[in-house]
Design a protein around this motif. Structure first.
Motif, PDB file in Angstrom:
ATOM      1  N   ILE A 181      14.458  91.850  34.333  1.00  0.00           N
ATOM      2  CA  ILE A 181      15.727  91.491  33.668  1.00  0.00           C
ATOM      3  C   ILE A 181      16.455  90.406  34.454  1.00  0.00           C
ATOM      4  CG2 ILE A 181      17.989  92.330  32.916  1.00  0.00           C
ATOM      5  CD1 ILE A 181      16.703  94.992  32.273  1.00  0.00           C
ATOM      6  N   THR A 182      16.488  90.549  35.778  1.00  0.00           N
ATOM      7  CA  THR A 182      17.188  89.523  36.564  1.00  0.00           C
ATOM      8  C   THR A 182      16.451  88.196  36.508  1.00  0.00           C
ATOM      9  OG1 THR A 182      16.151  90.499  38.501  1.00  0.00           O
ATOM     10  CG2 THR A 182      18.493  90.923  38.200  1.00  0.00           C
ATOM     11  N   ARG A 183      15.123  88.247  36.290  1.00  0.00           N
ATOM     12  CA  ARG A 183      14.376  86.991  36.179  1.00  0.00           C
ATOM     13  C   ARG A 183      14.903  86.176  35.006  1.00  0.00           C
ATOM     14  NH1 ARG A 183       9.048  88.349  34.623  1.00  0.00           N
ATOM     15  NH2 ARG A 183       8.446  88.856  36.749  1.00  0.00           N
ATOM     16  N   GLU A 184      15.163  86.855  33.898  1.00  0.00           N
ATOM     17  CA  GLU A 184      15.691  86.146  32.729  1.00  0.00           C
ATOM     18  C   GLU A 184      17.076  85.571  33.018  1.00  0.00           C
ATOM     19  OE1 GLU A 184      14.561  86.399  29.159  1.00  0.00           O
ATOM     20  OE2 GLU A 184      12.972  87.871  29.293  1.00  0.00           O
ATOM     21  N   LYS A 185      17.825  86.305  33.827  1.00  0.00           N
ATOM     22  CA  LYS A 185      19.148  85.788  34.185  1.00  0.00           C
ATOM     23  C   LYS A 185      19.005  84.539  35.042  1.00  0.00           C
ATOM     24  CE  LYS A 185      21.790  89.953  34.939  1.00  0.00           C
ATOM     25  NZ  LYS A 185      22.742  90.502  35.896  1.00  0.00           N
ATOM     26  N   GLU A 186      18.085  84.617  36.006  1.00  0.00           N
ATOM     27  CA  GLU A 186      17.894  83.505  36.937  1.00  0.00           C
ATOM     28  C   GLU A 186      17.422  82.255  36.205  1.00  0.00           C
ATOM     29  OE1 GLU A 186      15.211  83.716  40.510  1.00  0.00           O
ATOM     30  OE2 GLU A 186      16.582  85.343  40.975  1.00  0.00           O
TER      31      GLU A 186
ATOM     32  N   GLU B  59      20.815  83.952  28.725  1.00  0.00           N
ATOM     33  CA  GLU B  59      21.871  83.310  27.950  1.00  0.00           C
ATOM     34  C   GLU B  59      21.379  83.008  26.533  1.00  0.00           C
ATOM     35  OE1 GLU B  59      24.777  80.434  30.281  1.00  0.00           O
ATOM     36  OE2 GLU B  59      23.127  79.409  29.313  1.00  0.00           O
ATOM     37  N   VAL B  60      20.177  82.427  26.465  1.00  0.00           N
ATOM     38  CA  VAL B  60      19.608  82.081  25.169  1.00  0.00           C
ATOM     39  C   VAL B  60      19.431  83.334  24.310  1.00  0.00           C
ATOM     40  CG1 VAL B  60      17.610  81.067  24.027  1.00  0.00           C
ATOM     41  CG2 VAL B  60      18.443  80.083  26.158  1.00  0.00           C
ATOM     42  N   LEU B  61      18.970  84.413  24.953  1.00  0.00           N
ATOM     43  CA  LEU B  61      18.751  85.655  24.209  1.00  0.00           C
ATOM     44  C   LEU B  61      20.067  86.250  23.734  1.00  0.00           C
ATOM     45  CD1 LEU B  61      16.026  87.319  26.446  1.00  0.00           C
ATOM     46  CD2 LEU B  61      15.706  86.145  24.262  1.00  0.00           C
ATOM     47  N   LEU B  62      21.095  86.164  24.594  1.00  0.00           N
ATOM     48  CA  LEU B  62      22.384  86.748  24.225  1.00  0.00           C
ATOM     49  C   LEU B  62      23.041  85.965  23.100  1.00  0.00           C
ATOM     50  CD1 LEU B  62      23.729  87.686  27.743  1.00  0.00           C
ATOM     51  CD2 LEU B  62      23.136  89.258  25.919  1.00  0.00           C
TER      52      LEU B  62
END
Lengths: 247, 369
Positions: free
Chosen positions: B196-201, B206-209
């Motif tokens: 999950i943090t990888r997607e944040k990094e 952001e794109v998913l949200l």
């Protein structure tokens, strides 16, 4: 440069205020963006651009004021807003460990497109980009320029009313930037409104209208030509420096 | 639902295309159980001993016979003098020597008892200690039987208390539930928090949200593949434990599966919670390691018996989810306990699960601002 075809406003921002504690990131912003317009959103780092984009995309709620995107209120009809927009940022361009087509299929499905529609649109899009032969390659093997062009095409695959581009051309070479802007023009010609932030001021010249933000406020909002005339400058670069440099 | 499904497929591709991580995920449980099973085993089997018998009488032969028939010792050498014995010890041919004094049998009838020397190779301190303890126990029992001393008072030799907690002398029994607790919390919590943090990094979060995906779909999509993976891991450890180390399985498989499911979900919720606190993969990894791994190893009763801890640590261990998991798995596997024995542990785990879920959802929303 080009004129917007329709006068219908797809983004309406009225006295938008966003505060983080004592800090005011957006101070009474008001502007409208017309359908099919290429709207440049400029400002120095920390001027409040990112905050404003987040609010427009429904990621963050405004403290005061009213924001309408694609005819929906961003605060109360967030889900409808999200379906009507596309988004692409410089930071992320697709998943590196998925292939070109897998990325397209993933985002197509997330935006609710049917498998048939995804196949049809992606084929046309990939051929248009000249990437069709590479559709089964991993994104990680493509150059940054290709990634960014593909990311933009993926962001508009579901034919959103508005696409938000957050510094999409950061770090790509001038030739690729030129090609990228051709894609933007194509999208605008199809009626997609383009809302773009950039640090390259030559790109500001390509926009139909430009706003320049400083310290959370909108300092100017006009066509590039009028802005240059108004501030008596040769280039947008000079306009920008005049407006954002501390007085 | 279709959105969720493509998202789960996407996440599975991330996992399966990262072959190194995948290898670690599948090999780690195997390596762990083999290491804990063989290396850290507290079990003694066929330890090599030598006998230096100066008495050579009936009694000393019987004692030797007892040591051999216990299955713990194997006599590999008989010595006729002290030098031979010392050489053999030094070379590591034997781990312990048993020295009978002359006239051993007669001395045993005397009130002072018979002296018996145990010389152990203490360069392997723990093993030496253990060998000596085992041998003492066997010799004492023989002595009591022979002298008819039922109260066991005449030979005041104390056996080390540590043996109490592992009376069957089978180390692997104890460690299988512990290894499962550790592996599952590691795979589930660490891998989900990192992914999950990888997607944040990378900025993809952001794109998913911004996309029409709902936050719960993102979370379920990210977590679902790891539920399956964790189940495979749990099954691997169980199979190796049962087939290779002959760990007993006396209870219901269904109940064991249910306990594992709850524990896996609990670990995943911990991972989600960590990812709402951590902003980078590094931070997520360190929080998982130090906040989850170490307490799991140290405080859950996996390696150190909870009964031996000082009170404050015992109270602290009540807050360790793995403690309840290990306890319920042991009850089901070893004692064949049913649902009405382990319901308390299950309830505690479900409470932890709900608490972490509520905390994560709260934190996740705050982060969006």
């Amino acid at each position: 440069m080009r004129k917007a075809e329709s006068s219908m406003d797809v983004i309406k921002v009225d006295k938008l205020v966003k505060k983080f504690g004592d800090f005011t990131a957006n101070d009474h912003l008001s502007f409208q963006v017309k359908k099919g317009e290429i709207f440049g959103f400029l400002g120095a780092n920390g001027a409040g651009k990112t905050t404003a984009i987040k609010i427009l995309c429904g990621l963050s709620a405004p403290t005061e004021g009213r924001v309408e995107v694609a005819g929906f209120d961003v605060e109360h009809q967030t889900e409808k807003v999200k379906k009507s927009i596309g988004y692409m940022s410089q930071k992320f361009s697709l998943y590196e460990d998925l292939t070109v087509f897998e990325n397209i299929r993933l985002f197509g499905a997330i935006y609710g497109l049917s498998a048939g529609l995804i196949r049809e649109r992606s084929e046309r899009m990939l051929k248009n980009l000249g990437l069709y032969e590479q559709r089964n390659r991993l994104i990680g093997n493509l150059s940054l320029g290709w990634k960014q062009k593909l990311a933009f095409s993926v962001a508009i695959l579901h034919r959103p009313q508005i696409v938000f581009l957050d510094e999409p051309t950061s770090g790509v070479d001038p030739v690729t930037r030129r090609q990228f802007w051709e894609l933007i023009y194509q999208a605008a010609a199809e009626g997609i409104t383009v809302f773009i932030t950039t640090h390259y001021l030559d790109e500001a010249e390509y926009c139909d209208r430009v706003t320049i933000m400083a310290d959370g406020k909108i300092e100017a909002l006009e066509t590039p030509r009028k802005l240059k005339k108004q501030f008596d400058c040769e280039t947008m670069n000079e306009v920008f420096l005049k407006l954002t440099r501390p007085h | 639902m279709k959105q969720l499904w493509v998202f789960i497929k996407k996440e599975s591709k991330h996992i399966f295309r990262d072959s190194r991580t995948l290898g670690v995920l599948f090999l780690m449980p195997l390596a762990q159980i083999l290491i804990f099973g063989y290396v850290i085993s507290t079990e003694i089997k066929d330890a090599r001993i030598g006998v230096y018998n100066k008495a050579n009488d009936y009694t000393s032969h019987q004692v030797t016979e007892r040591l051999i028939s216990s299955g713990y010792f194997k006599v590999v050498a008989y010595f006729s003098n002290k030098a031979e014995m010392e050489t053999s010890l030094r070379r590591g041919n034997i781990q312990m020597a048993v020295v009978f004094p002359g006239d051993f049998g007669n001395l045993m009838q005397s009130s002072d008892g018979a002296p018996l020397q145990l010389v152990a190779d203490a360069s392997e301190a723990n093993t030496a200690q253990m060998l000596v303890n085992y041998a003492q126990g066997i010799v004492n029992r023989y002595g009591w039987e022979k002298t008819g001393d039922i109260d066991q008072t005449t030979l005041p030799i104390q056996i080390d208390v540590r043996m109490f907690y592992n009376p069957s002398l089978k180390g692997v029994f104890m460690s299988v539930p512990g290894i499962m607790a550790m592996i599952l919390i590691l795979v589930s919590a660490m891998m989900t928090s990192i992914s999950i943090t990888r997607e944040k990094e990378f900025g993809s979060m952001e794109v998913l949200l911004i996309s029409p995906l709902k936050p719960w779909q993102i979370i379920v999509g990210k977590v679902a593949p790891y539920v399956l993976l964790s189940f495979v891991n749990a099954a691997t450890i169980l199979l190796v434990g049962i087939l290779i180390f002959e760990v007993p399985m006396n209870g219901s498989w269904l109940l064991l599966g249910f306990i594992n499911l709850i524990y896996i979900l609990l670990s995943l919720s911990l991972g989600i919670f960590i990812s709402t606190v951590a902003n980078s993969q590094m931070v997520a990894m360190f929080i998982s390691l130090f906040a989850l791994m170490l307490p799991t190893i140290l405080l859950s009763g996996f390696i150190y018996p909870i009964e031996n801890m000082p009170d404050p640590l015992q109270w602290l261990s009540l807050l360790m989810p793995p403690r309840w998991y290990i306890q319920s798995v042991k009850d089901v596997m070893f004692k064949g306990a049913g649902f009405f024995v382990v319901w308390k542990e299950l309830l505690i785990m479900i409470s932890f699960l709900s608490a972490f879920m509520i905390l994560s959802v709260k934190n996740f929303k705050i982060r969006l601002e």
